[in-house]
Scaffold this active site. Structure first.
Site, PDB file in Angstrom:
ATOM      1  N   LYS A 170      46.646  63.628  53.394  1.00 21.81           N
ATOM      2  CA  LYS A 170      45.950  64.502  53.566  1.00 21.81           C
ATOM      3  C   LYS A 170      45.061  64.218  54.762  1.00 21.81           C
ATOM      4  CE  LYS A 170      45.350  65.123  48.587  1.00 21.81           C
ATOM      5  NZ  LYS A 170      44.280  65.412  47.359  1.00 21.81           N
ATOM      6  N   ASP A 180      53.675  59.782  47.019  1.00 22.34           N
ATOM      7  CA  ASP A 180      53.682  61.021  46.412  1.00 22.34           C
ATOM      8  C   ASP A 180      54.017  62.079  47.399  1.00 22.34           C
ATOM      9  OD1 ASP A 180      51.737  59.273  45.169  1.00 22.34           O
ATOM     10  OD2 ASP A 180      50.371  60.787  44.268  1.00 22.34           O
ATOM     11  N   ARG A 255      54.204  56.460  38.193  1.00 27.30           N
ATOM     12  CA  ARG A 255      54.469  57.865  38.620  1.00 27.30           C
ATOM     13  C   ARG A 255      54.565  57.681  40.283  1.00 27.30           C
ATOM     14  NH1 ARG A 255      50.849  61.217  35.834  1.00 27.30           N
ATOM     15  NH2 ARG A 255      49.505  61.575  37.279  1.00 27.30           N
TER      16      ARG A 255
END
Length: 414
Positions: A170, A180, A255
Site C-alpha cells: 500500500k 498477501d 494465512r
C-alpha cells in the site's frame, strides 16, 4: 409380605413405564422441533453450495461481508464472490448469481466510479474485487463494469515499487512487499491484460511484471532452510518488525503463506504456456508445497504460526488450512504438483469438516477457529511477534476462511 412386594414391584414397573413414556415423548418432541426449523440450507447439497448459501444467509448483502456495518469495496468481498462465481458455474443457482451481481450493481455507479475506493491509496487489497467485474462484464456488457476495471488496471500501472520493481503493498506501507499482495492483485492484473489489452508488447510487459512479483518474493522472503516464506519484507529495513539484515518479518504466518499459494495456482490459469516465467512459478509452487507439508500437524490441520507447533498459545487455524487445501488440490488436479498433495488435501479437508465445521438446525454451516485479521505496522502498531499473531481475534465464518473453503470443496468435489 407378598402383597407388599407385589405393590412395590407394581409401583416400580409403573415408574419405569412412565419414565420410558416421558423419554419417548421428549425424543418425539425434539424430532418435531427439529423438523419445524426450516432448512434454509439443504443438507443434500455439496459443501461448496452449502457454505455459499450460508454466507448469503449471514450476509444478505455482499457489500457487508466481513461483518461490516457499511458497504465497502474490499478484498474479502472479491474473495467470496470469486468462490461464488465458481459455485454458480457448477450449480446454476440463480440466487448465487444475483448475489454476485448485486454487489457490483451496488458498488459501481452509472459512470463506472467504484464507491469507497480511492486510487490514490495505491492499496493492492482493493484490486481483488476486480475479479467480480472480470466475471460479470462478459455476461452483462455493462460499460460501467469495464470502466471500473480500467480504473483498477490504472492503479497497477501507477503502483509504487521497490528498486527492483516489486509492488508496495500500500502507499502507506512504503518499500514493503507482503505475501498477501500477490493474491490480491496478480490474478486480476494478468487476466485483465490477457482479455482487454490488445497491444502485444504491452501485454507481454504485464505478463513479465506479474512473474517478477513472484521472483522477488522468492528472492527476498523465502527462508532457505525451511522453504517457508516470511509474511512481509521491507526493502528499507526501517520498520520495527523488519530484520535489520534481511528486511523480513519474524514469523511464518499461516494465512500469509495461504495467500501466496492461492496466488500461484490462480495466475497459472492465465499465464501463457510459452511464457518462460511459467516454469519458474511451478518450481516455486513445488518448493512451497514441500515446505508446507513438512509443518502440517499430524491431525491434518495447520498451525496459526506454522513452524511453532504446540507452543503455548498457538492454535490449529481454519483459514490457512482451507487455503493450503485449495492450493494442494488445485495444484495436483492441474498437474503442477505430484498426486501425493491431493491426498494431503483430502486429509486436511476431512479434518476441517470433522473438527472445525458445525451445522445449525436450519442447515447453515459455520467454519470455526478463523484468525480474524493480521498485518504488519500501522496504527496501532503490529510488530509481527509470535505474541501478536496468536493474540489477534479468533472468530467463526471469517470470509478469508469461507471463500477458500468453498474453492477447496469444489476442487475436491465434496
Amino acid at each position: 409380605m407378598k402383597t407388599t412386594t407385589y405393590i412395590a414391584l407394581f409401583a416400580l414397573a409403573l415408574g419405569l413405564t412412565t419414565t420410558s413414556c416421558k423419554d419417548a415423548k421428549s425424543e418425539t418432541e425434539t424430532k418435531a422441533e427439529t423438523a419445524a426449523v426450516e432448512k434454509v440450507v439443504p443438507e443434500t447439497l455439496k459443501w461448496s453450495e452449502r457454505m455459499m448459501l450460508s454466507e448469503i444467509e449471514r450476509f444478505p448483502k455482499a457489500s457487508l461481508l466481513d461483518f461490516r456495518d457499511k458497504p465497502k469495496w474490499s478484498y474479502t468481498n472479491g474473495l467470496v464472490l470469486d468462490a461464488a462465481a465458481r459455485v454458480y458455474e457448477q450449480t446454476k443457482n440463480e440466487k448465487i448469481y444475483q448475489y454476485i451481481y448485486d454487489y457490483a450493481d451496488e458498488m459501481i455507479d452509472s459512470t463506472g466510479t467504484i464507491l469507497t475506493y480511492k486510487l490514490s491509496n495505491q492499496n493492492l487489497d482493493m484490486i481483488k474485487s476486480g475479479d467480480v467485474l472480470l466475471y460479470l462484464y462478459p455476461k452483462t456488457k455493462e460499460q460501467r463494469f469495464l470502466t471500473a476495471m480500467e480504473t483498477l488496471n490504472s492503479q497497477m500501472e501507477s503502483q509504487p515499487t521497490t528498486s527492483e520493481g516489486g509492488y508496495w503493498h500500500k502507499k502507506i506501507y512504503p518499500y514493503q512487499m507482503w505475501l498477501d499482495g500477490l493474491y490480491m492483485a496478480e490474478p486480476f492484473h494478468l487476466r485483465y491484460a490477457k482479455t482487454y489489452i490488445e497491444d502485444e508488447a504491452k501485454k507481454k510487459h504485464i505478463y513479465d511484471d506479474v512473474v517478477l512479483q513472484f521472483d522477488l518474493i522468492q528472492k527476498h522472503s523465502q527462508d532457505k532452510e525451511t522453504g517457508l516464506l516470511y509474511h512481509g519484507w521491507d526493502e528499507s529495513k526501517e520498520q520495527r518488525w523488519a530484520n535489520k539484515d534481511t528486511g523480513n518479518s519474524q514469523h511464518f504466518w499461516s494465512r500469509g503463506m495461504g495467500w501466496y499459494g492461492m496466488a500461484m495456482v490462480d495466475v497459472l490459469d492465465d499465464l501463457p504456456s510459452d511464457h518462460p516465467g511459467r516454469a519458474r512459478i511451478i518450481k516455486y509452487l513445488n518448493e512451497y508445497a514441500e515446505a508446507i507439508a513438512k509443518v502440517q500437524d499430524e491431525s491434518g490441520l495447520w498451525w496459526q504460526v506454522l513452524d511453532q507447533g504446540a507452543r503455548e498459545g498457538n492454535y490449529l487455524e481454519a483459514t490457512g488450512t482451507a487455503m493450503f487445501t485449495y492450493t494442494f488440490a488445485k495444484g495436483a488436479n492441474k498437474g503442477y504438483l505430484p498426486a501425493k498433495y491431493l491426498t494431503i488435501a483430502e486429509k486436511a479437508y476431512d479434518v476441517l469438516i470433522d473438527k472445525l465445521v458445525t451445522v445449525e438446525k436450519n442447515g447453515v454451516i459455520n467454519l470455526n477457529k478463523c484468525c480474524g485479521v493480521a498485518g504488519l505496522g500501522g496504527d496501532p502498531y503490529r510488530d509481527g511477534s509470535y505474541e501478536y499473531y496468536i493474540g489477534e481475534i479468533i472468530r467463526s465464518n471469517d470470509p478469508k476462511g469461507t471463500g477458500p473453503f468453498i474453492m477447496a470443496s469444489l476442487e475436491l468435489n465434496k
